[in-house]
Design a protein around this motif. Structure first.
Motif, PDB file in Angstrom:
ATOM      1  N   GLY A 226       0.713   0.389  -2.664  1.00 12.18           N
ATOM      2  CA  GLY A 226       2.140  -0.258  -3.404  1.00 12.18           C
ATOM      3  C   GLY A 226       2.518   0.700  -4.285  1.00 12.18           C
ATOM      4  O   GLY A 226       2.119   1.343  -4.874  1.00 12.18           O
ATOM      5  N   LEU A 227       4.183   0.737  -4.016  1.00 11.34           N
ATOM      6  CA  LEU A 227       4.941   1.534  -4.601  1.00 11.34           C
ATOM      7  C   LEU A 227       6.237   0.803  -5.113  1.00 11.34           C
ATOM      8  O   LEU A 227       6.650  -0.193  -4.493  1.00 11.34           O
ATOM      9  CB  LEU A 227       5.408   2.498  -3.648  1.00 11.34           C
TER      10      LEU A 227
ATOM     11  N   GLY B 246      -6.412  -3.577   6.696  1.00 10.42           N
ATOM     12  CA  GLY B 246      -6.129  -2.179   7.322  1.00 10.42           C
ATOM     13  C   GLY B 246      -5.487  -1.226   6.283  1.00 10.42           C
ATOM     14  O   GLY B 246      -5.860  -1.695   5.065  1.00 10.42           O
ATOM     15  N   ARG B 247      -4.919  -0.223   6.618  1.00 11.85           N
ATOM     16  CA  ARG B 247      -4.253   0.731   5.689  1.00 11.85           C
ATOM     17  C   ARG B 247      -2.989   0.532   5.786  1.00 11.85           C
ATOM     18  O   ARG B 247      -2.385   1.082   6.530  1.00 11.85           O
ATOM     19  CB  ARG B 247      -4.813   2.063   6.035  1.00 11.85           C
TER      20      ARG B 247
ATOM     21  N   ALA C  23      -4.559  -0.094  -3.759  1.00 11.72           N
ATOM     22  CA  ALA C  23      -5.317   1.089  -3.403  1.00 11.72           C
ATOM     23  C   ALA C  23      -4.618   2.654  -3.347  1.00 11.72           C
ATOM     24  O   ALA C  23      -3.481   2.402  -3.173  1.00 11.72           O
ATOM     25  CB  ALA C  23      -5.946   0.821  -2.094  1.00 11.72           C
ATOM     26  N   MET C  24      -5.398   3.390  -3.059  1.00 12.68           N
ATOM     27  CA  MET C  24      -4.647   4.837  -2.992  1.00 12.68           C
ATOM     28  C   MET C  24      -4.793   5.163  -1.272  1.00 12.68           C
ATOM     29  O   MET C  24      -5.401   4.569  -0.714  1.00 12.68           O
ATOM     30  CB  MET C  24      -5.720   6.007  -3.784  1.00 12.68           C
ATOM     31  N   PRO C  25      -3.835   6.119  -1.084  1.00  8.66           N
ATOM     32  CA  PRO C  25      -3.682   6.194   0.516  1.00  8.66           C
ATOM     33  C   PRO C  25      -5.010   6.852   1.222  1.00  8.66           C
ATOM     34  O   PRO C  25      -5.203   6.582   2.263  1.00  8.66           O
ATOM     35  CB  PRO C  25      -2.520   7.424   0.350  1.00  8.66           C
ATOM     36  N   ASP C  26      -5.807   7.592   0.346  1.00  6.30           N
ATOM     37  CA  ASP C  26      -7.150   7.896   1.088  1.00  6.30           C
ATOM     38  C   ASP C  26      -7.999   6.923   1.150  1.00  6.30           C
ATOM     39  O   ASP C  26      -9.150   7.003   1.744  1.00  6.30           O
ATOM     40  CB  ASP C  26      -7.684   9.317   0.421  1.00  6.30           C
TER      41      ASP C  26
ATOM     42  N   LYS D 146       2.466   0.475   8.184  1.00  7.30           N
ATOM     43  CA  LYS D 146       0.722   0.532   8.451  1.00  7.30           C
ATOM     44  C   LYS D 146       0.770   1.927   8.868  1.00  7.30           C
ATOM     45  O   LYS D 146       1.416   2.412   9.420  1.00  7.30           O
ATOM     46  CB  LYS D 146       0.651  -0.379   9.771  1.00  7.30           C
ATOM     47  N   MET D 147      -0.413   2.459   8.407  1.00  6.97           N
ATOM     48  CA  MET D 147      -0.805   3.883   8.767  1.00  6.97           C
ATOM     49  C   MET D 147      -1.110   3.851  10.138  1.00  6.97           C
ATOM     50  O   MET D 147      -1.819   3.318  10.726  1.00  6.97           O
ATOM     51  CB  MET D 147      -1.983   4.267   7.766  1.00  6.97           C
TER      52      MET D 147
END
Length: 397
Positions: free
Chosen positions: A292-293, A357-358, A282-285, A380-381
């Protein structure tokens, strides 16, 4: 050696000489001057060739040998035992100071008699001391000849080599096959070592220099686009940069590009987003999902070299064109297989998360300077902050 004449031994007057009342043998010897004066009055008595009344100087000797033979007696060599006849040039050898023996006279331009005698097989003339000196001189000459003969071929004064000897010397100077092979092998080892040293220098130093330069240019380009208001679509091309990752504890600020290609992304010092099919994250938004990086731990900028030092609660910030996404480090997996893709699931296994979650996942190689295993860090965001409100507290120092 010339003996005295019979007339002088017997005391008889010479034939043809004038008698002045005393025989020749009865006249006293008064030296060369007296004898010469008396002869001037009586005339030279020889074999009858002289004229009566003529002086000694006026009468020519019968032969050069007789005139020369008498001179030593008149010059003081009275002792017959120590006298030797002069040589053919009329020169007399002086007495030796040790043995009272005669020595040869060295006349310039003529070879010495003793040296000629020493070169022959006969004994050296003279007394014991003279023979010793001649033997020493002869030994020095032989030693000099032997040293000259022992000179190596090709040196000054050495005798020229024959064809066979020259060929043998050339073959001896030519290196053998084993020597040539060892030289070639040594040169290969040296060349290989130099190449390896250059490669290590490139990997550990120059690759980092180049990657940092490229990453800095990519980050500046992104910030300029954001400042100019240039809008980017939600989908990005592989290798295209779209965000900046900040890890304040490690002093890391590196661009994030789409994809995990080594040549297009990772080797340029950037961090890659798992966006390919099969490993798409997923993207951050996104409202839920796992961002994942991937990044290098060593060489090529090595942005993830020290992520193993992160502790729970340390901040990880993702900066985009419109937002700041702040994550808190939650857990770490020190070692796992490169094939373990479950760490990128929406609810990653082993992370400790139990529901959607994010999340954010950082992956890199381990141990250092190898790619045998993978090291995983999860976060976790905890905050989403618009850029219009300024930087989050994590980036304010």
């Amino acid at each position: 050696m010339t003996a005295l004449r019979p007339e002088r031994d017997s005391g008889a007057a010479p034939v043809g000489a004038a008698d002045d009342g005393a025989s020749y043998g009865e006249q006293p010897y008064e030296g060369f001057g007296a004898w010469q004066g008396q002869q001037g009055r009586q005339g030279y008595a020889g074999t009858g060739a002289g004229r009566e009344g003529a002086s000694y100087e006026q009468q020519a000797p019968q032969s050069s040998y007789e005139a020369t033979a008498v001179l030593p007696v008149l010059s003081g060599y009275e002792d017959p035992e120590t006298y030797e006849a002069p040589d053919r040039r009329g020169a007399f050898a002086p007495r030796d100071s040790e043995t009272v023996a005669l020595r040869t006279v060295d006349i310039e331009g003529m070879p010495r008699a003793a040296e000629r005698a020493g070169e022959s097989s006969g004994p050296a003339p003279g007394g014991r001391a003279a023979r010793r000196k001649a033997a020493r001189r002869q030994g020095r000459r032989h030693a000099g000849r032997s040293q000259t003969a022992e000179k190596p071929a090709g040196s000054a004064g050495a005798a020229p080599l024959s064809r066979v000897e020259a060929r043998r010397a050339a073959r001896a100077r030519k290196p053998s096959a084993g020597v040539i092979a060892s030289r070639v092998l040594g040169e290969l080892f040296i060349t290989t070592g130099v190449l390896m040293l250059l490669f290590v220098t490139y990997q550990l130093w120059w690759s980092n220099v180049r990657a940092h330069q490229q990453a800095d240019r990519a980050a500046q380009h992104l910030q300029q686009d954001w400042a100019s208001g240039k809008r980017e679509p939600g989908e990005f091309e592989p290798g295209q940069g779209f965000a900046i990752l900040h890890i304040p504890k490690l002093d890391v600020a590196v661009p994030i590009a789409e994809g995990t290609s080594k040549s297009a992304v990772l080797d340029k010092g950037m961090v890659g987003h798992y966006g390919e099919e099969g490993l798409k994250t997923a993207m951050p938004d996104a409202r839920t999902g796992n961002f994942g990086l991937a990044g290098h731990r060593n060489t090529h900028g090595e942005p993830f070299r020290y992520i193993n030092r992160l502790q729970p609660g340390d901040k990880i910030v993702v900066e985009t064109q419109t937002e700041y996404y702040v994550y808190t480090m939650a857990s770490l997996l020190p070692v796992t297989s490169p094939a373990n893709t479950s760490v990128l699931d929406p609810v990653p296994k082993g992370s400790g998360f139990t529901k959607p979650g994010r999340y954010i996942t950082l992956t890199t190689c381990t141990p250092e300077f190898t790619s045998k295993y993978r090291l995983i860090v999860w976060g976790k965001m905890v905050e989403e902050r618009p850029r219009s409100k300024g930087k989050p507290d994590a980036l304010i120092r």
